[in-house]
Write a protein that holds these residues in place. Structure first.
Motif, PDB file in Angstrom:
ATOM      1  N   TYR A  22      18.018 -78.424  71.234  1.00  0.00           N
ATOM      2  CA  TYR A  22      18.177 -77.405  70.211  1.00  0.00           C
ATOM      3  C   TYR A  22      18.021 -76.022  70.811  1.00  0.00           C
ATOM      4  O   TYR A  22      17.049 -75.732  71.518  1.00  0.00           O
ATOM      5  N   GLU A  23      19.004 -75.165  70.508  1.00  0.00           N
ATOM      6  CA  GLU A  23      18.902 -73.755  70.873  1.00  0.00           C
ATOM      7  C   GLU A  23      17.930 -73.066  69.914  1.00  0.00           C
ATOM      8  O   GLU A  23      17.589 -73.594  68.852  1.00  0.00           O
ATOM      9  N   GLY A  28      16.026 -77.768  63.483  1.00  0.00           N
ATOM     10  CA  GLY A  28      15.685 -78.670  64.582  1.00  0.00           C
ATOM     11  C   GLY A  28      14.804 -77.988  65.613  1.00  0.00           C
ATOM     12  O   GLY A  28      13.825 -78.583  66.100  1.00  0.00           O
ATOM     13  N   TYR A  29      15.129 -76.751  65.940  1.00  0.00           N
ATOM     14  CA  TYR A  29      14.308 -75.969  66.870  1.00  0.00           C
ATOM     15  C   TYR A  29      12.928 -75.720  66.270  1.00  0.00           C
ATOM     16  O   TYR A  29      11.901 -75.928  66.934  1.00  0.00           O
ATOM     17  N   SER A  32      10.684 -78.656  66.265  1.00  0.00           N
ATOM     18  CA  SER A  32      10.262 -79.034  67.619  1.00  0.00           C
ATOM     19  C   SER A  32       9.145 -78.157  68.153  1.00  0.00           C
ATOM     20  O   SER A  32       8.285 -78.619  68.899  1.00  0.00           O
ATOM     21  N   TYR A  46      14.293 -73.255  74.746  1.00  0.00           N
ATOM     22  CA  TYR A  46      15.043 -74.275  74.022  1.00  0.00           C
ATOM     23  C   TYR A  46      14.103 -75.447  73.777  1.00  0.00           C
ATOM     24  O   TYR A  46      13.031 -75.540  74.375  1.00  0.00           O
TER      25      TYR A  46
END
Length: 567
Positions: A22-23, A28-29, A32, A46
């Motif tokens: 994920y950028e 999602g980023y 995380s 990332y």
């Protein structure tokens, strides 16, 4: 970094297991990198979620070759900045979610991305349980187990690391190993992982002992600070009289700032890990139930069994009539909020460390003070920014909402072997002194807790663990937990926390409650605690194990309490 990122992106694209890079930006980023507090969340270049050990192996090879700064996150409850967060590559273990019970062996395989909540729910299906995190709400399995693991079951079964039978781990060189105490090739690694943190690779799975689980009995209570002397006396009485390993309390002296006004309450979490005794004389926690009975009023709804908000008003009884008053079968304790419950219900009881609980306290109010403590009281906080070190990286600005709480804070602790009246007095006194600065320094909460353990907690602990603990030398953390709003106040509150614990430790030394040389507990210590302070005399042997499994110091590129390679 760009070469490593391209290679990891290709690994994820080619994988068949759902691995994703994920950028910056996007859910999602955020998922995380997200941590419990914003102060321990960083702006990663990332984030990657490996979907299997096979993909994680390839990612580790890239990290080792390119010397990439990285971090590994399980549940995200690490408090120290840079320990499971990074400005480099953030590895989230959230896809390692398997929980599998072996009915024949009576063991439980648990993935490193699991939270204790889901582990408890699964193992309860088999009327079994594990030695797990005392605060179930969102605490991750991996960090808690790799640090040691004090539990509400510790009196009976020892630490979390005393109940791990097997580790699956991806080593820094990309090899996958299964470490057990009986395997001659990996028994040194197995022992090193028993409290050795993230120094030896990335653990992907734990195999845990399980234990029979019966019904439990208890309550979560909250008393206004005006009752401090009575609550302290009840704690002293519990420590002196209760010797059953099933009985545990965690009490927190807690000051909060709400709507500009400071409030003080003392919470007491009471858990008896067994069915409710039939005779009142055998029921634990009577000293706390008696305090409830002697109160002018309380909210009769300990863990949401009845209609939320129902209130019962009791006539205040003279102190002499309160002690041990009640029917022989102890049925009156249910009127004070105590009840037999399943293990699942027990885990839903509020943690003493929460400000906005999912389940309310059993609350005692005092008619003599203007501001009673309210059930499920809301707590208003202002959005805070990330740490100064993480506010902006490579043109990236910290995202809002990457902390489960919009707050900054830390745990820290001293280690004590017992509690005396003078030590408990010191805890209350230092919490009060630190709380004087809440309003002036953008504070949210000052909390110092008392969690007594029996002298026998390590009597059945297997020998050889990385984190030093042995039969006949019981000790546990006396925890301070401070929260505040602004990065500009970090230094102030960290100094205030250290001062409070230093003053408490002085009393603990005078009372013979500590030696001042006990090993620090890594799960609740500040970032300036050293590996030697944690591992003490075990450090030298752990350095040799680290040299064997990580000779190139790959794990030195991630955070945590680093065991140095031998010189």
């Amino acid at each position: 970094m760009s070469t490593a990122k391209r290679n990891i992106q290709k690994i994820c694209n080619d994988s068949k297991d759902g691995s994703v890079l994920y950028e910056f930006g996007g859910e999602g980023y955020k998922s995380s990198v997200r941590h419990f507090l914003e102060s321990s969340t960083d702006v990663a270049a990332y984030a990657v979620q490996p979907g299997s050990e096979t993909t994680l192996v390839e990612i580790m090879k890239v990290i080792a070759k390119e010397k990439v700064p990285f971090a590994v996150k399980g549940g995200g409850h690490a408090m120290c900045p840079g320990f499971s967060s990074t400005t480099g590559a953030q590895i989230s273990m959230m896809r390692f979610k398997q929980v599998k019970y072996d009915e024949k062996a009576k063991t439980l395989d648990v993935g490193a991305g699991c939270l204790w909540d889901e582990v408890y729910r699964e193992v309860a299906k088999f009327k079994r349980n594990v030695v797990g995190g005392a605060s179930a709400d969102g605490v991750g399995v991996a960090g808690w187990l790799l640090g040691g693991g004090y539990s509400l079951k510790t009196n009976k079964y020892g630490l979390g690391i005393d109940n791990v039978l097997k580790y699956r781990i991806v080593l820094p060189n990309g090899r996958i190993r299964t470490a057990t105490k009986d395997d001659k090739d990996t028994k040194d690694l197995y022992q090193a992982l028993r409290g050795g943190g993230n120094n030896f690779g990335i653990v992907t799975q734990f195999t845990l002992k399980t234990h029979p689980q019966t019904a439990t009995f208890g309550a979560s209570l909250s008393f206004p600070g005006t009752r401090e002397d009575r609550v302290k006396a009840a704690i002293v009485k519990f420590v002196k009289e209760e010797s059953r390993p099933e009985a545990a309390i965690v009490s927190a002296f807690r000051h909060t700032l709400r709507n500009g006004k400071r409030e003080y309450n003392i919470s007491v979490l009471c858990v008896f890990d067994a069915p409710r005794p039939s005779r009142r004389a055998d029921i634990p926690f009577r000293m706390f139930a008696d305090l409830m009975k002697g109160s002018a009023s309380f909210t009769s709804n300990p863990v949401g069994w009845n209609a939320r908000g129902a209130t019962t008003t009791l006539e205040t009884l003279p102190d002499a009539d309160v002690q041990n008053a009640g029917p022989e079968d102890g049925s009156d304790l249910e009127e004070s909020g105590f009840r037999e419950m399943t293990a699942d219900e027990m885990h839903d009881i509020i943690s003493p460390y929460d400000l906005e609980p999912r389940v309310p306290f059993q609350v005692v109010s005092d008619p003599d003070i203007d501001s009673a403590i309210e059930e499920n009281a809301s707590f208003a906080v202002s959005p805070s920014t990330l740490t100064a070190r993480g506010a902006s990286r490579g043109g990236l600005t910290a995202m809002k909402g990457v902390g489960e709480l919009a707050a900054r804070g830390r745990f820290h602790c001293i280690m004590v072997s017992k509690y005396t009246k003078k030590l408990i007095d010191a805890v209350a006194r230092e919490a009060e002194a630190a709380a004087q600065s809440l309003k002036a320094k953008n504070g949210q909460m000052v909390l110092i807790d008392i969690w007594p353990f029996l002298p026998s907690i390590f009597d059945n602990s297997p020998r050889g663990a990385a984190w030093p603990h042995k039969k006949g030398a019981a000790f546990g953390p006396l925890l301070a937990y401070f929260r505040w709003e602004k990065a500009e106040d970090d230094k102030f509150w960290l100094r205030k926390m250290k001062t409070a614990l230093k003053n408490i430790e002085k009393v603990a030394l005078e009372e013979g409650c500590t030696t001042g040389k006990l090993p620090y507990y890594s799960n609740t210590s500040l970032e300036d605690v050293t590996a030697r302070m944690i591992y003490r005399d075990n450090l030298k042997s752990l350095q040799k194990v680290r040299a064997k499994y990580d000779p190139d110091d790959v794990m030195g590129n991630t955070g945590g309490y680093k065991i140095p390679l031998p010189k």
